[in-house]
Write a protein that holds these residues in place. Structure first.
Motif, PDB file in Angstrom:
ATOM      1  N   THR A 117       0.846  -1.182   0.000  1.00 45.65           N
ATOM      2  CA  THR A 117       0.000   0.000   0.000  1.00 45.65           C
ATOM      3  C   THR A 117       0.889   1.242   0.000  1.00 45.65           C
ATOM      4  OG1 THR A 117      -1.585  -1.228   1.338  1.00 45.65           O
ATOM      5  CG2 THR A 117      -1.898   1.151   1.183  1.00 45.65           C
ATOM      6  N   PRO A 118       0.937   1.952  -1.094  1.00 40.33           N
ATOM      7  CA  PRO A 118       1.777   3.150  -1.144  1.00 40.33           C
ATOM      8  C   PRO A 118       1.281   4.230  -0.183  1.00 40.33           C
ATOM      9  CG  PRO A 118       0.971   2.572  -3.339  1.00 40.33           C
ATOM     10  CD  PRO A 118       0.278   1.699  -2.361  1.00 40.33           C
ATOM     11  N   GLY A 119       2.225   4.874   0.472  1.00 40.55           N
ATOM     12  CA  GLY A 119       1.888   5.982   1.354  1.00 40.55           C
ATOM     13  C   GLY A 119       1.995   7.293   0.611  1.00 40.55           C
ATOM     14  N   ASN A 120       1.578   8.369   1.281  1.00 42.29           N
ATOM     15  CA  ASN A 120       1.684   9.668   0.622  1.00 42.29           C
ATOM     16  C   ASN A 120       2.493  10.676   1.432  1.00 42.29           C
ATOM     17  OD1 ASN A 120      -0.144  10.110   2.616  1.00 42.29           O
ATOM     18  ND2 ASN A 120      -1.851  10.664   1.281  1.00 42.29           N
ATOM     19  N   LYS A 121       2.944  10.288   2.623  1.00 32.68           N
ATOM     20  CA  LYS A 121       3.754  11.194   3.447  1.00 32.68           C
ATOM     21  C   LYS A 121       4.830  10.402   4.185  1.00 32.68           C
ATOM     22  CE  LYS A 121       0.173  14.620   4.363  1.00 32.68           C
ATOM     23  NZ  LYS A 121       0.698  15.651   3.495  1.00 32.68           N
ATOM     24  N   VAL A 122       5.904  11.093   4.553  1.00 30.60           N
ATOM     25  CA  VAL A 122       6.902  10.527   5.451  1.00 30.60           C
ATOM     26  C   VAL A 122       6.949  11.383   6.705  1.00 30.60           C
ATOM     27  CG1 VAL A 122       8.386   9.348   3.799  1.00 30.60           C
ATOM     28  CG2 VAL A 122       8.795  11.721   4.290  1.00 30.60           C
ATOM     29  N   GLU A 123       7.060  10.709   7.819  1.00 33.83           N
ATOM     30  CA  GLU A 123       7.147  11.380   9.117  1.00 33.83           C
ATOM     31  C   GLU A 123       8.566  11.182   9.638  1.00 33.83           C
ATOM     32  OE1 GLU A 123       3.987  11.339  12.507  1.00 33.83           O
ATOM     33  OE2 GLU A 123       5.248   9.562  12.701  1.00 33.83           O
ATOM     34  N   VAL A 124       9.211  12.259  10.015  1.00 35.14           N
ATOM     35  CA  VAL A 124      10.577  12.199  10.522  1.00 35.14           C
ATOM     36  C   VAL A 124      10.542  12.438  12.022  1.00 35.14           C
ATOM     37  CG1 VAL A 124      12.891  13.160  10.350  1.00 35.14           C
ATOM     38  CG2 VAL A 124      11.445  13.048   8.316  1.00 35.14           C
ATOM     39  N   LEU A 159       5.261  12.816  -0.071  1.00 33.23           N
ATOM     40  CA  LEU A 159       6.054  12.015  -1.000  1.00 33.23           C
ATOM     41  C   LEU A 159       5.847  12.450  -2.451  1.00 33.23           C
ATOM     42  CD1 LEU A 159       5.815   8.379   0.420  1.00 33.23           C
ATOM     43  CD2 LEU A 159       7.858   9.772   0.168  1.00 33.23           C
ATOM     44  N   GLY A 160       4.789  13.176  -2.723  1.00 32.48           N
ATOM     45  CA  GLY A 160       4.527  13.648  -4.076  1.00 32.48           C
ATOM     46  C   GLY A 160       5.324  14.878  -4.460  1.00 32.48           C
ATOM     47  N   LEU A 204      17.932  13.652   3.881  1.00 36.74           N
ATOM     48  CA  LEU A 204      16.800  12.897   3.360  1.00 36.74           C
ATOM     49  C   LEU A 204      16.421  13.455   1.994  1.00 36.74           C
ATOM     50  CD1 LEU A 204      14.439  10.818   3.888  1.00 36.74           C
ATOM     51  CD2 LEU A 204      13.144  12.775   4.727  1.00 36.74           C
ATOM     52  N   ILE A 205      16.283  12.565   1.019  1.00 35.01           N
ATOM     53  CA  ILE A 205      15.867  12.947  -0.329  1.00 35.01           C
ATOM     54  C   ILE A 205      14.492  12.340  -0.586  1.00 35.01           C
ATOM     55  CG2 ILE A 205      16.389  12.802  -2.793  1.00 35.01           C
ATOM     56  CD1 ILE A 205      18.493  14.372  -1.286  1.00 35.01           C
ATOM     57  N   ILE A 206      13.579  13.165  -1.085  1.00 30.85           N
ATOM     58  CA  ILE A 206      12.276  12.676  -1.538  1.00 30.85           C
ATOM     59  C   ILE A 206      12.224  12.938  -3.036  1.00 30.85           C
ATOM     60  CG2 ILE A 206       9.780  12.952  -1.410  1.00 30.85           C
ATOM     61  CD1 ILE A 206      10.149  13.820   1.503  1.00 30.85           C
ATOM     62  N   LYS A 207      12.067  11.838  -3.793  1.00 30.77           N
ATOM     63  CA  LYS A 207      12.086  11.965  -5.246  1.00 30.77           C
ATOM     64  C   LYS A 207      11.238  10.848  -5.850  1.00 30.77           C
ATOM     65  CE  LYS A 207      15.235  12.359  -9.114  1.00 30.77           C
ATOM     66  NZ  LYS A 207      16.616  12.289  -9.565  1.00 30.77           N
ATOM     67  N   ASP A 208      10.400  11.195  -6.803  1.00 33.58           N
ATOM     68  CA  ASP A 208       9.576  10.233  -7.545  1.00 33.58           C
ATOM     69  C   ASP A 208       8.721   9.350  -6.632  1.00 33.58           C
ATOM     70  OD1 ASP A 208      10.692  11.216  -9.907  1.00 33.58           O
ATOM     71  OD2 ASP A 208      12.321   9.747  -9.863  1.00 33.58           O
ATOM     72  N   GLY A 209       8.193   9.928  -5.572  1.00 31.95           N
ATOM     73  CA  GLY A 209       7.282   9.202  -4.699  1.00 31.95           C
ATOM     74  C   GLY A 209       7.923   8.292  -3.682  1.00 31.95           C
ATOM     75  N   SER A 210       9.228   8.383  -3.487  1.00 30.02           N
ATOM     76  CA  SER A 210       9.897   7.587  -2.457  1.00 30.02           C
ATOM     77  C   SER A 210      10.928   8.446  -1.731  1.00 30.02           C
ATOM     78  CB  SER A 210      10.544   6.340  -3.060  1.00 30.02           C
ATOM     79  OG  SER A 210      11.454   6.679  -4.060  1.00 30.02           O
ATOM     80  N   SER A 246       8.523   3.669   0.225  1.00 30.84           N
ATOM     81  CA  SER A 246       7.336   4.339  -0.302  1.00 30.84           C
ATOM     82  C   SER A 246       6.038   3.697   0.168  1.00 30.84           C
ATOM     83  CB  SER A 246       7.362   4.343  -1.833  1.00 30.84           C
ATOM     84  OG  SER A 246       7.389   3.021  -2.319  1.00 30.84           O
ATOM     85  N   ASP A 247       6.096   2.524   0.789  1.00 33.68           N
ATOM     86  CA  ASP A 247       4.892   1.829   1.251  1.00 33.68           C
ATOM     87  C   ASP A 247       4.626   2.126   2.718  1.00 33.68           C
ATOM     88  OD1 ASP A 247       4.543   0.697  -1.217  1.00 33.68           O
ATOM     89  OD2 ASP A 247       5.574  -1.164  -0.693  1.00 33.68           O
ATOM     90  N   ILE A 248       3.354   2.174   3.085  1.00 33.99           N
ATOM     91  CA  ILE A 248       2.957   2.474   4.464  1.00 33.99           C
ATOM     92  C   ILE A 248       3.623   1.490   5.422  1.00 33.99           C
ATOM     93  CG2 ILE A 248       1.010   2.529   6.075  1.00 33.99           C
ATOM     94  CD1 ILE A 248      -0.710   3.504   3.744  1.00 33.99           C
TER      95      ILE A 248
END
Length: 121
Positions: free
Chosen positions: A40-47, A59-60, A76-82, A102-104
């Protein structure tokens, strides 16, 4: 006579082998299906650093973030949804080797710097 009965009791036949291989294939197929369903793809990362959330990032949206404190720093790099860590001041750089997430529920952990990056909904 007793030894002949024991030998026959523990002999495998072709049908037994077919049943065992079929059961193993079924288990492998069910495991693959379960893994695909749970992807299940996620849409955010929590640090999180030192048990405090220091940021939540989409992540978008591509971006580059630097986290520094007395223990060290991470990039931390966020690129192409990951998301992935490219630089860490820790000695073994395990966080850099964890790869993109990229997955929950997936996480990148840097224990020496006490930094946790987790994909959330």
């Amino acid at each position: 006579m007793q030894s002949n009965a024991r030998k026959r009791l523990f002999q495998f036949h072709k049908f037994d082998l077919i049943v065992i291989v079929g059961a193993l294939c079924l288990v492998a197929a069910l495991t693959a299906l379960f893994a695909r369903i749970m992807h299940t793809p996620g849409n955010k990362v929590e640090v999180v650093s030192h048990n405090k959330t220091i940021g939540t990032y989409d992540l978008g949206t591509d971006g580059e973030y630097e986290f520094s404190d007395l223990f060290g720093s991470n990039r931390l790099i966020i690129k192409d949804g990951s998301a992935y860590v490219t630089e860490g001041s820790c000695s073994r750089h395990i966080c850099e080797k964890m790869g993109p997430i990229s997955d929950i529920g997936e996480m990148i952990i840097c224990l020496p710097n006490e930094l946790f990056v987790k994909v959330v909904e």
